[in-house]
Write a protein that holds these residues in place. Structure first.
Motif, PDB file in Angstrom:
ATOM      1  N   MET A   1       0.810  -1.204   0.000  1.00 25.12           N
ATOM      2  CA  MET A   1       0.000   0.000   0.000  1.00 25.12           C
ATOM      3  C   MET A   1       0.849   1.262   0.000  1.00 25.12           C
ATOM      4  N   ARG A   2       1.956   1.253   0.748  1.00 20.78           N
ATOM      5  CA  ARG A   2       2.808   2.439   0.786  1.00 20.78           C
ATOM      6  C   ARG A   2       3.387   2.738  -0.590  1.00 20.78           C
ATOM      7  N   ARG A   3       3.749   1.705  -1.343  1.00 22.40           N
ATOM      8  CA  ARG A   3       4.264   1.933  -2.703  1.00 22.40           C
ATOM      9  C   ARG A   3       3.178   2.512  -3.593  1.00 22.40           C
ATOM     10  N   LYS A   4       1.946   1.986  -3.484  1.00 21.32           N
ATOM     11  CA  LYS A   4       0.855   2.490  -4.305  1.00 21.32           C
ATOM     12  C   LYS A   4       0.564   3.957  -3.999  1.00 21.32           C
ATOM     13  N   ILE A   5       0.587   4.296  -2.715  1.00 23.71           N
ATOM     14  CA  ILE A   5       0.346   5.690  -2.338  1.00 23.71           C
ATOM     15  C   ILE A   5       1.434   6.581  -2.932  1.00 23.71           C
ATOM     16  N   ALA A   6       2.689   6.156  -2.810  1.00 25.65           N
ATOM     17  CA  ALA A   6       3.801   6.944  -3.339  1.00 25.65           C
ATOM     18  C   ALA A   6       3.674   7.118  -4.849  1.00 25.65           C
ATOM     19  N   GLN A   7       3.331   6.047  -5.552  1.00 26.15           N
ATOM     20  CA  GLN A   7       3.199   6.128  -7.007  1.00 26.15           C
ATOM     21  C   GLN A   7       2.072   7.064  -7.416  1.00 26.15           C
ATOM     22  N   ARG A   8       0.939   6.968  -6.726  1.00 27.37           N
ATOM     23  CA  ARG A   8      -0.211   7.803  -7.091  1.00 27.37           C
ATOM     24  C   ARG A   8       0.052   9.279  -6.788  1.00 27.37           C
ATOM     25  N   MET A   9       0.720   9.557  -5.661  1.00 31.16           N
ATOM     26  CA  MET A   9       1.023  10.945  -5.343  1.00 31.16           C
ATOM     27  C   MET A   9       2.019  11.538  -6.331  1.00 31.16           C
ATOM     28  N   GLN A  10       3.021  10.751  -6.703  1.00 33.09           N
ATOM     29  CA  GLN A  10       4.004  11.225  -7.667  1.00 33.09           C
ATOM     30  C   GLN A  10       3.361  11.446  -9.031  1.00 33.09           C
ATOM     31  N   GLU A  11       2.514  10.503  -9.445  1.00 30.48           N
ATOM     32  CA  GLU A  11       1.834  10.637 -10.729  1.00 30.48           C
ATOM     33  C   GLU A  11       0.935  11.864 -10.751  1.00 30.48           C
ATOM     34  N   ALA A  12       0.228  12.091  -9.639  1.00 32.15           N
ATOM     35  CA  ALA A  12      -0.690  13.225  -9.584  1.00 32.15           C
ATOM     36  C   ALA A  12       0.048  14.548  -9.722  1.00 32.15           C
ATOM     37  N   THR A  13       1.170  14.693  -9.023  1.00 31.20           N
ATOM     38  CA  THR A  13       1.911  15.957  -9.075  1.00 31.20           C
ATOM     39  C   THR A  13       2.641  16.143 -10.397  1.00 31.20           C
ATOM     40  N   GLN A  14       2.982  15.046 -11.091  1.00 31.46           N
ATOM     41  CA  GLN A  14       3.675  15.149 -12.368  1.00 31.46           C
ATOM     42  C   GLN A  14       2.722  15.427 -13.521  1.00 31.46           C
ATOM     43  N   ARG A  15       1.504  14.885 -13.457  1.00 36.43           N
ATOM     44  CA  ARG A  15       0.608  14.956 -14.598  1.00 36.43           C
ATOM     45  C   ARG A  15      -0.370  16.121 -14.523  1.00 36.43           C
ATOM     46  N   ALA A  16      -0.854  16.446 -13.333  1.00 40.53           N
ATOM     47  CA  ALA A  16      -1.852  17.513 -13.217  1.00 40.53           C
ATOM     48  C   ALA A  16      -1.191  18.857 -12.955  1.00 40.53           C
ATOM     49  N   ALA A  17      -1.853  19.909 -13.427  1.00 39.85           N
ATOM     50  CA  ALA A  17      -1.379  21.273 -13.163  1.00 39.85           C
ATOM     51  C   ALA A  17      -2.090  21.777 -11.911  1.00 39.85           C
ATOM     52  N   HIS A  18      -1.507  21.482 -10.749  1.00 42.65           N
ATOM     53  CA  HIS A  18      -2.134  21.834  -9.481  1.00 42.65           C
ATOM     54  C   HIS A  18      -2.152  23.346  -9.247  1.00 42.65           C
ATOM     55  N   PHE A  19      -3.263  23.812  -8.709  1.00 37.55           N
ATOM     56  CA  PHE A  19      -3.244  25.117  -8.043  1.00 37.55           C
ATOM     57  C   PHE A  19      -4.209  25.045  -6.871  1.00 37.55           C
ATOM     58  N   SER A  20      -3.908  25.790  -5.831  1.00 41.57           N
ATOM     59  CA  SER A  20      -4.705  25.732  -4.595  1.00 41.57           C
ATOM     60  C   SER A  20      -5.371  27.069  -4.326  1.00 41.57           C
ATOM     61  N   TYR A  21      -6.480  26.992  -3.639  1.00 38.81           N
ATOM     62  CA  TYR A  21      -7.252  28.182  -3.265  1.00 38.81           C
ATOM     63  C   TYR A  21      -7.723  27.991  -1.833  1.00 38.81           C
ATOM     64  N   VAL A  22      -7.479  28.997  -0.981  1.00 37.31           N
ATOM     65  CA  VAL A  22      -7.809  28.899   0.439  1.00 37.31           C
ATOM     66  C   VAL A  22      -8.797  30.001   0.802  1.00 37.31           C
ATOM     67  N   GLU A  23      -9.833  29.624   1.517  1.00 32.35           N
ATOM     68  CA  GLU A  23     -10.827  30.598   1.976  1.00 32.35           C
ATOM     69  C   GLU A  23     -11.252  30.254   3.394  1.00 32.35           C
ATOM     70  N   GLU A  24     -11.468  31.281   4.221  1.00 38.12           N
ATOM     71  CA  GLU A  24     -11.955  31.037   5.572  1.00 38.12           C
ATOM     72  C   GLU A  24     -13.474  31.105   5.587  1.00 38.12           C
ATOM     73  N   ILE A  25     -14.066  30.280   6.445  1.00 32.79           N
ATOM     74  CA  ILE A  25     -15.522  30.169   6.519  1.00 32.79           C
ATOM     75  C   ILE A  25     -15.945  30.284   7.972  1.00 32.79           C
TER      76      ILE A  25
END
Length: 429
Positions: free
Chosen positions: A208-232
């Motif tokens: 499971m740890r390998r799968k998590i590492a692979q998926r996190m690496q794939e996500a950051t390499q393939r997607a163009a991440h941007f974050s948005y923070v708002e207080e509620i």
């Protein structure tokens, strides 16, 4: 006597190879029918491989962490009678007995058939044992529950004498080891907390740890991440939650904030269908979903898992709460089925009271949005010229900029903010 060969089974879903995550037996062990022999890891979940026969383990077909093809020889067992060894199988060179990997936390299982260990009465408990000398790479026999217990206690299993069958370490053996340590402490032989330490432990990144590492690496390499923070300001929705729990908690169950957040996602996504979507970047196709299948990130002993609340758009607060609780329990205990860990269209992640004030969650590909919940804190706020104490919470959310424009992401989070700050609007159709 004959040989019964067990091959890597076809897990389904077109899977051609799987990872061997963990052995539960070793060469020379006697096994019985339905005893779990090994755990194998697919892209989605952990699967147990049980024994179909009684017999003695002759050879193991791979090492933990090895990727094996479906149909390859997993294990050979000596059985009464002719066995099932075919001439074609005899041409396959059997590997030499292997040493098992260094201790790691046991991976979760799907539809597991755990071995129940009988606990002897107090009068039959093993006597305190001195540390056992084992090689650093030798892995003693122990159930996942015992390994977890040892990890919580800070005990290295290779130092513990096992009193179970074939030297298997039981919970009582951990108690005996601790008792021996207590006696040593009274004699003054336990090192000071300030003593130098030189021990090391190498933990293979497998299962499971390998799968998590692979998926996190794939996500950051393939997607163009941007974050948005708002207080509620969650004062009003927290007051509503407390009121509903007081009135209906005894009969319908207690509500956490998560069902309200799920409901807010459902309502907000009606106006932002481009966010309830999955992006196949290889086929260059965006699929927008009418159904809202909410993945709820859940921390387990082996890492992050994401069970899915299906058709959240059709669930009441209590229905969502019950399903979230059921799925979280299944994921943490390793009982979640494969289809309960896949198919989400948007993910909700929260660390509860440990949520901090801001985070940058990683997308759960192929989804295009993930909503992160930070902790609730009381802060002084200015409302109509007056300083008042309000319960405030940040949403830290990430989006795939290839699919979601920044303006749409901001408007989506603002819609969620409006729904939670005026919680009656969650239920107005």
């Amino acid at each position: 006597m004959g040989t019964h060969v067990i091959k890597m089974p076809d897990i389904g879903e077109g899977i051609a190879e799987v990872e061997l995550a963990q052995w539960h037996v070793k060469v020379g062990d006697l096994v019985v029918e339905d005893q779990v022999l090994a755990d194998v890891m697919t892209d989605k979940a952990m699967v147990d491989i049980p024994s179909p026969v009684h017999g003695k383990v002759l050879s193991l077909g791979g090492q933990p962490g090895e990727v094996m093809a479906v149909g390859s020889i997993l294990i050979s067992i000596e059985v009464e009678g002719a066995g099932n060894l075919k001439a074609s199988d005899q041409l396959v060179k059997e590997p030499a007995p292997i040493k098992e990997a260094a201790p790691v936390v046991a991976a979760p299982k799907v539809e597991a058939a755990p071995v129940v260990e009988s606990k002897p009465a107090a009068a039959c408990r093993p006597a305190p044992q001195a540390p056992v000398a084992r090689d650093a790479d030798e892995r003693p026999l122990a159930s996942p529950a015992v390994r977890k217990h040892a990890l919580d206690l800070g005990i290295q299993l290779r130092l513990v004498q096992g009193s179970g069958p074939a030297g298997r370490i039981l919970h009582e053996d951990l108690d005996a080891y601790l008792a021996q340590g207590t006696q040593n402490a009274h004699r003054g032989s336990t090192p000071s907390g300030y003593a130098q330490r030189h021990d090391e432990e190498q933990i293979p990144v497998i299962g499971m740890r390998r799968k998590i590492a692979q998926r996190m690496q794939e996500a950051t390499q393939r997607a163009a991440h941007f974050s948005y923070v708002e207080e509620i300001d969650v004062t009003a929705v927290e007051e509503l939650r407390a009121h509903l729990n007081e009135k209906h908690g005894a009969t319908r169950g207690k509500l956490t904030l998560l069902p309200f957040l799920v409901r807010a996602l459902v309502v907000a996504l009606r106006d932002f269908p481009q966010i309830n979507a999955r992006y196949d970047d290889e086929a260059q196709v965006i699929t927008r979903h009418g159904a809202v299948h909410v993945g709820v990130a859940t921390q387990s002993d082996v890492g992050l898992m994401v069970p899915v609340v299906r058709h959240a758009e059709a669930r009441s607060l209590w229905d969502s709460a019950a399903e979230i609780s059921r799925l979280a329990t299944a994921a943490r205990s390793g009982k979640a089925a494969r289809d309960e860990l896949s198919g989400s269209t948007i993910t909700l992640t929260s660390l509860g009271a440990l949520g901090g004030i801001v985070s940058t969650p990683v997308l759960n590909l192929p989804e295009v949005a993930i909503v992160g919940v930070n902790k609730i804190v009381e802060r002084p706020m200015v409302i109509k010229g007056q300083i008042v104490v309000r319960k405030m919470m940040n949403l830290s959310s990430s989006f795939d900029h290839r699919v979601v424009d920044g303006m749409d992401a901001a408007l989506f989070i603002q819609a969620i903010r409006g729904l939670l700050e005026q919680p009656a609007s969650l239920f107005v159709e």
